[in-house]
Design a protein around this motif. Structure first.
Motif, short mmCIF file in Angstrom:
data_model
loop_
_atom_site.label_atom_id
_atom_site.label_comp_id
_atom_site.label_asym_id
_atom_site.label_seq_id
_atom_site.Cartn_x
_atom_site.Cartn_y
_atom_site.Cartn_z
N SER A 79 0.82 -1.30 -0.02
CA SER A 79 0.02 -0.02 0.12
C SER A 79 0.69 1.27 -0.02
O SER A 79 2.09 1.28 0.45
CB SER A 79 -0.86 -0.04 1.22
OG SER A 79 -0.25 0.31 2.33
N ALA A 80 0.18 2.32 -0.36
CA ALA A 80 1.04 3.54 -0.29
C ALA A 80 1.42 4.05 0.93
O ALA A 80 2.55 4.54 1.22
CB ALA A 80 -0.20 4.76 -0.75
N ASP A 81 0.53 3.69 2.01
CA ASP A 81 1.08 4.00 3.44
C ASP A 81 2.31 3.11 3.82
O ASP A 81 3.00 3.62 4.44
CB ASP A 81 -0.17 3.62 4.40
CG ASP A 81 -0.02 3.99 5.84
OD1 ASP A 81 0.60 5.10 6.07
OD2 ASP A 81 0.00 2.99 6.77
N MET A 82 2.39 1.99 3.46
CA MET A 82 3.55 1.31 3.57
C MET A 82 4.68 1.73 3.06
O MET A 82 5.82 1.92 3.35
CB MET A 82 3.31 -0.40 2.96
CG MET A 82 2.36 -1.17 3.79
SD MET A 82 2.36 -2.71 2.76
CE MET A 82 0.81 -3.28 3.67
N LEU A 83 4.55 2.18 1.88
CA LEU A 83 5.87 2.89 1.08
C LEU A 83 6.21 4.35 1.92
O LEU A 83 7.50 4.52 2.06
CB LEU A 83 5.33 3.27 -0.35
CG LEU A 83 4.91 2.20 -1.13
CD1 LEU A 83 4.61 2.57 -2.54
CD2 LEU A 83 6.09 1.20 -1.33
#
Ligand code: PEP
Length: 251
Positions: A79-83
């Motif tokens: 996910s974007a948040d993980m990135l």
């Protein structure tokens, strides 16, 4: 102000040790970049490559892809948040290899763009025509459609955060670079399209990269074109000397 950028897309290359070594060599060879250098390693290397490059001015970290949902039962996805949590600032969206091999279509890509921006990532949004489209001279219309579908729903404030990468598919990984005139023609057309939608000031300030077999030998002429603001580089980004020479070609 329009930013000059060279982004190195490592694709699915380099194991962990090799990635660390490549980063070390790039940091050694790239001196005082005139613009931003964006390194796009595979997911598992993001955090450590990011830590290595963050000590250097003008170096930034990007992921090569992300999922279009925030979280949930999507085994194997990122996910974007993980990135963001491992230090990524940019994310490549809509690379032609994703469009072709993973069947990513414009509506999905628009969704990814929305999620990336909402999480604070700057999309590097790829567009570009296949050879058969170029051969019948409909490439400007083809690319315009990709940009309208992927980006033109955005508010101006969000649109300004996007970096556009024009990558003719026939030039990616083929050793066949578009001529500087071909690149300039498309980049100018993209800027006109943006001006019609968001106004001339926004169009003038957008960063539009060229991608497709950029090498140390072709970078300078490509980057000298008035509407070419740097490059998205695949193969040559794995060769530190070549990559450094491409970065040095930024105007
Ligand atoms: C790319 O992966 O975006 C690319 C342009 O690759 P290459 O430079 O190898 O053509």
């Amino acid at each position: 102000m329009r930013q000059q950028i060279v982004a190195g897309n490592w694709k699915m290359n380099k194991n962990y040790e090799e990635a660390v070594e490549l980063t070390r060599a790039i940091l050694e060879k790239v001196e005082k970049p005139q613009g931003l250098v964006v390194i796009c390693p595979p997911f598992p290397h993001l955090r450590d490559v990011g830590k290595m490059i963050k000590v250097r001015k003008n170096f930034h970290l990007a992921a090569q892809n992300m999922h279009h949902e925030d979280k949930g039962a999507f085994t194997g996805e990122v996910s974007a948040d993980m990135l963001v949590s491992v230090g990524a600032e940019f994310v490549i969206i809509g690379h032609s290899e994703r469009r072709e091999y993973f069947k990513e279509k414009n509506p999905l890509l628009a969704q990814k763009v929305n999620v990336a921006l909402a999480r604070g990532l700057r999309p590097i949004f790829c567009c570009g025509e296949p050879l058969h489209v170029r051969e019948v001279d409909t490439h400007v219309g083809y690319v315009s459609k990709q940009l309208k579908a992927g980006l033109f729903h955005l508010r101006e404030e969000d649109f300004r955060k996007v970096v556009i990468a024009y990558e003719p598919i026939w030039a990616i990984g083929t050793g066949r670079t578009a001529s500087s005139a071909q690149a300039q023609e498309m980049h100018a057309a993209i800027r006109i399209l943006i001006a019609r939608k968001f106004g001339k000031v926004v169009a003038d300030e957008m960063t539009i990269l060229y991608g497709g077999s950029v090498t140390a030998a072709t970078a300078e002429e490509l980057f000298s074109q008035p509407d070419v603001d740097g490059g998205l580089v695949g193969g040559a980004s794995l060769k530190p000397d070549d990559f450094a020479a491409i970065v040095a070609a930024l105007k």
